[in-house]
Design an enzyme around this catalytic site. Structure first.
Site, PDB file in Angstrom:
ATOM      1  N   ASP A  76       1.451  -1.713   0.053  1.00 46.80           N
ATOM      2  CA  ASP A  76      -0.074   0.237  -0.099  1.00 46.80           C
ATOM      3  C   ASP A  76       1.115   1.102  -0.088  1.00 46.80           C
ATOM      4  O   ASP A  76       1.463   1.465   0.967  1.00 46.80           O
ATOM      5  CB  ASP A  76      -0.838  -0.152   1.492  1.00 46.80           C
ATOM      6  CG  ASP A  76      -1.670   0.806   1.333  1.00 46.80           C
ATOM      7  OD1 ASP A  76      -2.043   1.623   0.182  1.00 46.80           O
ATOM      8  OD2 ASP A  76      -1.973   1.588   2.311  1.00 46.80           O
ATOM      9  N   GLU A 161      -1.243  -1.207  -6.301  1.00 48.84           N
ATOM     10  CA  GLU A 161      -3.004  -0.019  -6.967  1.00 48.84           C
ATOM     11  C   GLU A 161      -2.118   0.563  -8.073  1.00 48.84           C
ATOM     12  O   GLU A 161      -1.260   1.401  -7.662  1.00 48.84           O
ATOM     13  CB  GLU A 161      -3.322   0.749  -5.526  1.00 48.84           C
ATOM     14  CG  GLU A 161      -4.016   0.468  -4.962  1.00 48.84           C
ATOM     15  CD  GLU A 161      -4.764   1.059  -3.661  1.00 48.84           C
ATOM     16  OE1 GLU A 161      -5.718   1.448  -3.583  1.00 48.84           O
ATOM     17  OE2 GLU A 161      -3.649   1.744  -2.808  1.00 48.84           O
ATOM     18  N   CYS A 214     -12.838  -4.052   4.922  1.00 50.08           N
ATOM     19  CA  CYS A 214     -12.165  -4.726   6.049  1.00 50.08           C
ATOM     20  C   CYS A 214     -11.451  -6.113   5.481  1.00 50.08           C
ATOM     21  O   CYS A 214     -12.487  -6.526   4.979  1.00 50.08           O
ATOM     22  CB  CYS A 214     -13.595  -5.159   7.247  1.00 50.08           C
ATOM     23  SG  CYS A 214     -12.938  -6.550   8.367  1.00 50.08           S
ATOM     24  N   CYS A 217     -13.373  -9.287   6.813  1.00 48.38           N
ATOM     25  CA  CYS A 217     -14.946 -10.277   6.703  1.00 48.38           C
ATOM     26  C   CYS A 217     -15.332  -8.806   5.421  1.00 48.38           C
ATOM     27  O   CYS A 217     -16.406 -10.120   4.816  1.00 48.38           O
ATOM     28  CB  CYS A 217     -16.043  -9.639   7.605  1.00 48.38           C
ATOM     29  SG  CYS A 217     -16.201  -7.888   8.091  1.00 48.38           S
ATOM     30  N   CYS A 232     -13.188  -2.624  12.942  1.00 50.84           N
ATOM     31  CA  CYS A 232     -14.775  -3.294  11.630  1.00 50.84           C
ATOM     32  C   CYS A 232     -15.634  -3.917  12.777  1.00 50.84           C
ATOM     33  O   CYS A 232     -14.896  -3.660  14.157  1.00 50.84           O
ATOM     34  CB  CYS A 232     -14.410  -4.268  10.945  1.00 50.84           C
ATOM     35  SG  CYS A 232     -15.737  -4.887  10.337  1.00 50.84           S
ATOM     36  N   CYS A 234     -17.022  -6.752  12.893  1.00 46.93           N
ATOM     37  CA  CYS A 234     -16.514  -8.061  13.021  1.00 46.93           C
ATOM     38  C   CYS A 234     -15.324  -7.921  14.010  1.00 46.93           C
ATOM     39  O   CYS A 234     -14.766  -9.368  14.846  1.00 46.93           O
ATOM     40  CB  CYS A 234     -16.021  -8.624  11.914  1.00 46.93           C
ATOM     41  SG  CYS A 234     -14.422  -8.259  10.967  1.00 46.93           S
ATOM     42  N   ASP A 241      -2.973   1.067   6.764  1.00 43.53           N
ATOM     43  CA  ASP A 241      -2.292   1.143   6.192  1.00 43.53           C
ATOM     44  C   ASP A 241      -2.204  -0.758   5.833  1.00 43.53           C
ATOM     45  O   ASP A 241      -2.287  -0.834   4.518  1.00 43.53           O
ATOM     46  CB  ASP A 241      -0.707   1.599   5.819  1.00 43.53           C
ATOM     47  CG  ASP A 241      -1.377   2.930   5.424  1.00 43.53           C
ATOM     48  OD1 ASP A 241      -2.222   3.650   5.084  1.00 43.53           O
ATOM     49  OD2 ASP A 241       0.125   4.067   6.442  1.00 43.53           O
TER      50      ASP A 241
HETATM   51 ZN   LIG Z   1     -14.234  -6.929   9.536  1.00 41.28          ZN
END
Ligand SMILES: [Zn+2]
Length: 259
Positions: A76, A161, A214, A217, A232, A234, A241
């Protein structure tokens, strides 16, 4: 692959006699000399006693055998360092001495801006600034070579990217920091170092929401620029990063249809 080119650049240290011969040769080949002068006028004027570099361009048959992808990493692009990698969340930080030289350059540039153009003190300062510019450029290039070399030897595939640096620096007003970061030069080095070994550089779509997703998940949410941690629903919490780098890696694997 067919034919490939490879350019080598060396600095040479001619003796006084050789130096004279070089000067004479360039003097004879007027066209080349003038062309070079026009291109290098700036440097020539700054250093008067110009440094000598030699460039050798070789052409060779290059057919690297495509390597099976076993080790893969996602990177990243980071603002405060060169990148964050997906495996350990390690940041590729520019070495301290590089940042020190950068600071010094900024300081000396400020001094230069206060001097009267054309004065002896201005000239002296201009030479100092030019030398620091060169040192920063050399240190950056060395660092980028070192990092790209490490990655190309450690991994069979690197996923990044597909960033448009120009557009990015314009739209986000990061101009200087993005350009200074050397990401463009880094990806160029990385690409050819991987290719040489039959390894792979995969670029994923720049619109892929690597920061918002995320990596545990798959949930997507908005993340403010100030949030350094991705947390998150979850229960997954990770450096922002690092989370992005994992997503980039996974997206690359998906593109390559890797398990
Ligand atoms: Zn998550």
């Amino acid at each position: 692959m067919g034919v490939a080119n490879k350019a080598y650049k060396f600095r040479i240290y001619p003796t006084k006699d050789q130096e004279q011969l070089i000067r004479k040769t360039f003097g004879c080949v007027r066209f080349v000399y003038n062309k070079m002068l026009a291109e290098r006028k700036e440097t020539y004027e700054q250093f008067k006693d110009d440094k000598y570099h030699i460039s050798i361009l070789t052409e060779y048959e290059h057919k690297p055998i495509p390597k099976e992808i076993k080790a893969i990493v996602g990177l990243d692009f980071a603002m405060d360092s060169l990148y964050v990698e997906s495996e350990q969340g390690e940041k590729a930080n520019h070495p301290r001495f590089f940042r020190q030289t950068q600071k010094k350059l900024a300081k000396e540039q400020k001094v230069l801006s206060r001097r009267t153009k054309g004065s002896a003190r201005y000239e002296k300062q201009r030479i100092k600034v030019a030398a620091l510019h060169e040192r920063v450029a050399n240190q950056r290039r060395d660092f980028l070579h070192k990092k790209s070399c490490q990655l190309a030897s450690r991994y069979d595939c690197v996923v990044i990217e597909d960033l448009n640096m120009k557009g990015m620096s314009q739209s986000l007003h990061f101009g200087k920091s993005v350009a200074d970061n050397g990401w463009g030069m880094f990806t160029t080095f990385l690409h050819y170092k991987l290719l040489e070994q039959g390894k792979h550089l995969v670029k994923i779509n720049k619109w892929f929401p690597s920061t918002k997703t995320c990596s545990n998940c798959g949930h997507v949410k908005n993340v403010a620029l100030s949030e350094r941690l991705y947390s998150c629903e979850c229960g997954f919490v990770r450096d922002r990063d690092w989370n992005a780098a994992i997503n980039i890696k996974n997206e690359g694997k998906l593109m390559l249809a890797l398990p």
